[in-house]
Design a protein around this motif. Structure first.
Motif, mmCIF file in Angstrom:
data_model
loop_
_atom_site.group_PDB
_atom_site.id
_atom_site.type_symbol
_atom_site.label_atom_id
_atom_site.label_comp_id
_atom_site.label_asym_id
_atom_site.label_seq_id
_atom_site.Cartn_x
_atom_site.Cartn_y
_atom_site.Cartn_z
ATOM 1 N N VAL A 133 29.074 -20.984 6.431
ATOM 2 C CA VAL A 133 28.078 -20.109 7.051
ATOM 3 C C VAL A 133 27.666 -20.596 8.451
ATOM 4 O O VAL A 133 27.129 -19.820 9.251
ATOM 5 N N TYR A 134 27.982 -21.854 8.762
ATOM 6 C CA TYR A 134 27.623 -22.348 10.107
ATOM 7 C C TYR A 134 28.381 -21.595 11.199
ATOM 8 O O TYR A 134 27.915 -21.488 12.331
ATOM 9 N N MET A 135 29.570 -21.067 10.858
ATOM 10 C CA MET A 135 30.347 -20.346 11.883
ATOM 11 C C MET A 135 29.695 -19.003 12.236
ATOM 12 O O MET A 135 29.430 -18.737 13.405
ATOM 13 N N PRO A 136 29.372 -18.144 11.254
ATOM 14 C CA PRO A 136 28.613 -16.935 11.594
ATOM 15 C C PRO A 136 27.264 -17.277 12.247
ATOM 16 O O PRO A 136 26.793 -16.538 13.107
ATOM 17 N N ALA A 137 26.688 -18.413 11.836
ATOM 18 C CA ALA A 137 25.389 -18.795 12.429
ATOM 19 C C ALA A 137 25.540 -19.057 13.924
ATOM 20 O O ALA A 137 24.659 -18.712 14.719
ATOM 21 N N LEU A 138 26.691 -19.629 14.311
ATOM 22 C CA LEU A 138 26.955 -19.862 15.744
ATOM 23 C C LEU A 138 27.016 -18.535 16.506
ATOM 24 O O LEU A 138 26.497 -18.419 17.619
ATOM 25 N N ILE A 139 27.668 -17.530 15.871
ATOM 26 C CA ILE A 139 27.755 -16.215 16.516
ATOM 27 C C ILE A 139 26.345 -15.611 16.602
ATOM 28 O O ILE A 139 25.967 -15.009 17.600
ATOM 29 N N LEU A 153 33.419 -8.629 21.409
ATOM 30 C CA LEU A 153 32.059 -8.375 20.931
ATOM 31 C C LEU A 153 31.768 -9.334 19.773
ATOM 32 O O LEU A 153 32.684 -9.752 19.059
ATOM 33 N N SER A 154 30.491 -9.642 19.583
ATOM 34 C CA SER A 154 30.114 -10.562 18.492
ATOM 35 C C SER A 154 30.591 -10.026 17.148
ATOM 36 O O SER A 154 31.049 -10.772 16.281
ATOM 37 N N ALA A 155 30.490 -8.711 16.958
ATOM 38 C CA ALA A 155 30.893 -8.099 15.684
ATOM 39 C C ALA A 155 32.391 -8.291 15.444
ATOM 40 O O ALA A 155 32.833 -8.493 14.311
ATOM 41 N N GLU A 156 33.173 -8.245 16.545
ATOM 42 C CA GLU A 156 34.633 -8.442 16.414
ATOM 43 C C GLU A 156 34.938 -9.894 16.026
ATOM 44 O O GLU A 156 35.835 -10.156 15.228
ATOM 45 N N VAL A 157 34.182 -10.803 16.634
ATOM 46 C CA VAL A 157 34.368 -12.226 16.310
ATOM 47 C C VAL A 157 34.054 -12.463 14.827
ATOM 48 O O VAL A 157 34.800 -13.134 14.114
ATOM 49 N N LEU A 158 32.951 -11.854 14.372
ATOM 50 C CA LEU A 158 32.561 -12.017 12.966
ATOM 51 C C LEU A 158 33.611 -11.393 12.038
ATOM 52 O O LEU A 158 33.961 -11.952 11.003
ATOM 53 N N SER A 159 34.120 -10.237 12.453
ATOM 54 C CA SER A 159 35.148 -9.551 11.667
ATOM 55 C C SER A 159 36.395 -10.424 11.542
ATOM 56 O O SER A 159 36.993 -10.553 10.446
ATOM 57 N N LEU A 160 36.791 -11.054 12.660
ATOM 58 C CA LEU A 160 37.961 -11.947 12.626
ATOM 59 C C LEU A 160 37.703 -13.161 11.736
ATOM 60 O O LEU A 160 38.592 -13.618 11.017
ATOM 61 N N PHE A 161 36.454 -13.657 11.803
ATOM 62 C CA PHE A 161 36.096 -14.806 10.944
ATOM 63 C C PHE A 161 36.309 -14.442 9.462
ATOM 64 O O PHE A 161 36.916 -15.197 8.694
ATOM 65 N N PHE A 162 35.846 -13.238 9.075
ATOM 66 C CA PHE A 162 36.003 -12.840 7.671
ATOM 67 C C PHE A 162 37.482 -12.602 7.320
ATOM 68 O O PHE A 162 37.908 -12.876 6.197
ATOM 69 N N TYR A 163 38.237 -12.118 8.297
ATOM 70 C CA TYR A 163 39.663 -11.887 8.064
ATOM 71 C C TYR A 163 40.378 -13.212 7.755
ATOM 72 O O TYR A 163 41.107 -13.318 6.760
ATOM 73 N N PHE A 177 38.905 -20.205 13.292
ATOM 74 C CA PHE A 177 37.743 -19.603 13.950
ATOM 75 C C PHE A 177 37.709 -19.993 15.418
ATOM 76 O O PHE A 177 37.502 -19.152 16.305
ATOM 77 N N ASN A 178 37.954 -21.257 15.680
ATOM 78 C CA ASN A 178 37.901 -21.753 17.056
ATOM 79 C C ASN A 178 39.057 -21.211 17.889
ATOM 80 O O ASN A 178 38.871 -20.818 19.046
ATOM 81 N N ALA A 179 40.244 -21.184 17.281
ATOM 82 C CA ALA A 179 41.438 -20.803 18.037
ATOM 83 C C ALA A 179 41.558 -19.296 18.259
ATOM 84 O O ALA A 179 41.903 -18.859 19.356
ATOM 85 N N PHE A 180 41.271 -18.529 17.217
ATOM 86 C CA PHE A 180 41.549 -17.087 17.325
ATOM 87 C C PHE A 180 40.291 -16.214 17.437
ATOM 88 O O PHE A 180 40.292 -15.226 18.168
ATOM 89 N N ALA A 181 39.236 -16.557 16.673
ATOM 90 C CA ALA A 181 38.052 -15.712 16.724
ATOM 91 C C ALA A 181 37.287 -15.956 18.027
ATOM 92 O O ALA A 181 36.896 -15.014 18.725
ATOM 93 N N LEU A 182 37.105 -17.232 18.380
ATOM 94 C CA LEU A 182 36.373 -17.546 19.613
ATOM 95 C C LEU A 182 37.297 -17.519 20.827
ATOM 96 O O LEU A 182 36.863 -17.178 21.926
ATOM 97 N N TYR A 218 30.386 -11.611 3.365
ATOM 98 C CA TYR A 218 30.358 -12.659 2.336
ATOM 99 C C TYR A 218 30.507 -12.065 0.928
ATOM 100 O O TYR A 218 31.154 -12.668 0.057
ATOM 101 N N LEU A 219 29.919 -10.867 0.734
ATOM 102 C CA LEU A 219 30.092 -10.189 -0.566
ATOM 103 C C LEU A 219 31.579 -9.920 -0.794
ATOM 104 O O LEU A 219 32.118 -10.155 -1.882
ATOM 105 N N GLY A 220 32.263 -9.464 0.267
ATOM 106 C CA GLY A 220 33.698 -9.193 0.174
ATOM 107 C C GLY A 220 34.478 -10.454 -0.155
ATOM 108 O O GLY A 220 35.365 -10.455 -1.022
ATOM 109 N N LEU A 221 34.125 -11.555 0.511
ATOM 110 C CA LEU A 221 34.835 -12.819 0.254
ATOM 111 C C LEU A 221 34.643 -13.262 -1.200
ATOM 112 O O LEU A 221 35.594 -13.695 -1.861
#
Lengths: 241, 313
Positions: free
Chosen positions: A117-123, A47-57, A36-41, A138-141
């Motif tokens: 969940v703390y990571m999406p909470a940061l976003i 965009l925030s949505a892209e960061v969240l999408s990468l987090f789920f990926y 999350f730190n290296a690639f999503a952030l 989260y449903l997908g995960l």
């Protein structure tokens, strides 16, 4: 309390009392955090949505790997240590044993997954994301984890040792993931078959981007059902051997 | 009322290998049965079938009047099974483990505590209730294994090698535990320790190469083998004279010298143990110093050896 819940409660307690459970949880959280730190952030502005999408990926990858390790012990360890006889000589159906084991593993995976969940909470605090995107991801995960854990339960029912169980489950999961790549190099109608079977490439990306399709939910539930049904059949067959 | 266990033509194959073949026997309610056999004779397979862990390839088995193939679930409620390795979760405490086992066998949650306390009382495991199973000695682990088998008060207890790996003191304690359970349950137990079987069981089933080769009480088996038992005598003086004197008693057969040296001979005589007073008189009347006379200590061993001496099939 039903036999299924009794078995699930005992098994969940075993995860929480074992070092292995904490090692898996720690590994998932550390790897998720680093990715999350290296690639999503990191990298160019997103965009925030892209960061969240990468987090789920990235989380989907760690969920798959964690599921294989969590589920490898379910039945194989009991067979190795001889404790499975306690369950098979009790008035409990084989499907109740399999379901109880699966539910405990699912509950443990859910605890680990929700601990991220703390990571999406940061976003959420520093950017702008929709609550629906968060829930869908989260449903997908959890659905992906459910399917992989069920495959792992099947592998654990087949194998005599935990290592073999992890190898069996890993092979089955990789085969379902590779279906997506095979779909790219084949033509219809075979391509459609591979696409529909792909564990990750086809069915997870919609969740990742915040969309829930009924077909994807049904796919993961079907994989879960078929794998648990197969595990039950293996358990029943062992009584004849 | 039907027998507790009725077995007709029970056969179990592992692949091409018949682990047990055409077993027939019945066990009445309240009996304590000893299941004897060499390693690989088919004891564990038979016990696993009766414990509804394995399903038979052929044959009919009824437990408490219920067919094992038709309703194994119902039979599992009525049996307590201790396999050769006690199925213990080492990460649990004894109390929590037994509560889990009780609830799994259908004891309601509210009554599980009482059931566990009773089982711990019977197996003398009350003092380790709060201890982790991983920290228990082998003897305690075996006793906890027995406790899980009886925690739901089953009609039938199946104990596979309950004294396996125990030291002599623990064997005596386990024997006392089984004596305590007599009357409350029908008990089927297997063991390699013949003296334990001899002292604990009402009747014996001897299995060899997957087939029952004999069944009955120890006395019946001894009689059917033509020995009628043995008498052991220890005398001061030559063994030949003692054997000659003892054989003057009607009913005394051949004598075997078990040990001789330093002027003392230990002799085993074929004959019913009831003849001991006559043998003693005969020896004394013939001027032989009698040091000791007893029923043959190795009687069950010799029965077992005779029954299992056949070639493998």
């Amino acid at each position: 309390m039903s036999a299924t819940l009794l078995i699930a409660r005992r098994e969940l307690g075993a995860y929480l009392r074992s070092m292995t459970g904490y090692v898996i949880a720690a590994a998932v959280l550390i790897i998720n955090g680093l990715l999350f730190n290296a690639f999503a952030l990191g990298g160019p502005d997103k965009l925030s949505a892209e960061v969240l999408s990468l987090f789920f990926y990235f989380s989907s990858g760690t969920t798959i790997i964690a599921s294989v390790f969590i589920s490898m012990r379910l039945l194989a360890e009991e067979r190795q240590t001889g404790t499975l006889v306690l369950l098979t000589s009790s008035p409990v159906h084989d499907w109740e044993i399999v379901l109880g084991k699966f539910l405990s593993a699912f509950a443990f995976l859910a605890i680990i997954t929700l601990a991220t969940v703390y990571m999406p909470a940061l976003i959420f605090v520093n950017g702008k994301i929709s609550f629906g995107h968060l829930v869908a991801g989260y449903l997908g995960l959890l659905l992906l984890g459910s399917a992989t854990l069920a495959i792992g339960t099947f592998g654990s029912a087949l194998a005599r040792t935990q290592v073999l169980a992890a190898i069996f489950s890993g092979c089955m999961v990789v085969a379902l993931i590779v279906c997506w790549l095979l779909a790219k190099v084949t033509e219809r109608p075979l391509q459609d078959v591979f696409v529909s079977m792909a564990l990750h490439g086809k069915h997870f990306p919609p969740f990742q981007s915040g969309t829930v399709h009924l077909r994807d939910v049904v796919y993961y539930l079907m994989v879960t059902y078929i794998a648990l049904f197969s595990a039950t059949r293996v358990m029943e067959a062992r009584r004849w051997r | 009322m039907p027998s507790m266990i009725e077995v007709k033509g029970l056969t179990k194959y592992y692949g091409e290998h018949a682990a047990i073949h055409d077993l027939n026997f019945a066990i009445d309610r309240g009996e304590v049965i000893g299941f004897l056999g060499l390693n690989g004779a088919g004891k564990t397979t038979t016990l696993k079938v009766l414990g509804c862990v394995l399903l038979p390839t052929a044959g009919q088995v009824t437990v408490d009047g219920i067919d094992i193939a038709r309703d194994p679930h119902e039979i599992r409620r009525r049996i307590g099974f201790l396999p050769d390795t006690p199925p213990l979760y080492s990460d649990m405490t004894v109390g929590r483990y037994l509560t889990f086992a009780a609830e799994l066998r259908g004891v309601p949650g509210a009554e599980a505590g009482k059931a566990v306390a009773e089982a711990e009382e019977k197996t003398a495991t009350r003092e380790v209730d709060g201890e982790l199973i991983s920290s228990l000695s082998h003897g305690y682990r075996q006793r906890v294994g027995v406790a899980q088998a009886l925690v739901h008060k089953p009609k039938l207890l199946i104990l596979d090698e309950p004294t396996s790996g125990l030291d002599p003191v623990q064997i005596v304690e386990m024997r006392q535990t089984i004596h305590l359970l007599k009357g409350e349950h029908t008990i089927l137990l297997s063991s390699h320790i013949l003296s334990e079987i001899s002292q604990t069981c009402d009747r014996l089933l001897v299995i060899q190469h997957g087939e029952i080769v004999a069944q009955g009480s120890e006395q019946e088996l001894a009689s059917s083998l033509g020995g009628g038992g043995t008498i052991e005598v220890e005398v001061a003086g030559p063994s030949a004279r003692a054997i000659e004197a003892a054989r003057t008693v009607a009913g005394i057969g051949e004598g075997t010298v078990l040990r001789e040296g330093d002027g003392i001979a230990l002799i085993s005589l074929q004959g019913a143990p009831d003849l001991r007073p006559k043998v003693a008189r005969a020896l004394v009347q013939n001027g032989i110093d009698l040091l000791r006379i007893d029923r043959g200590a190795a009687r069950l061993e010799s029965i077992f050896l005779k029954l299992t001496a056949g070639p493998p099939q």
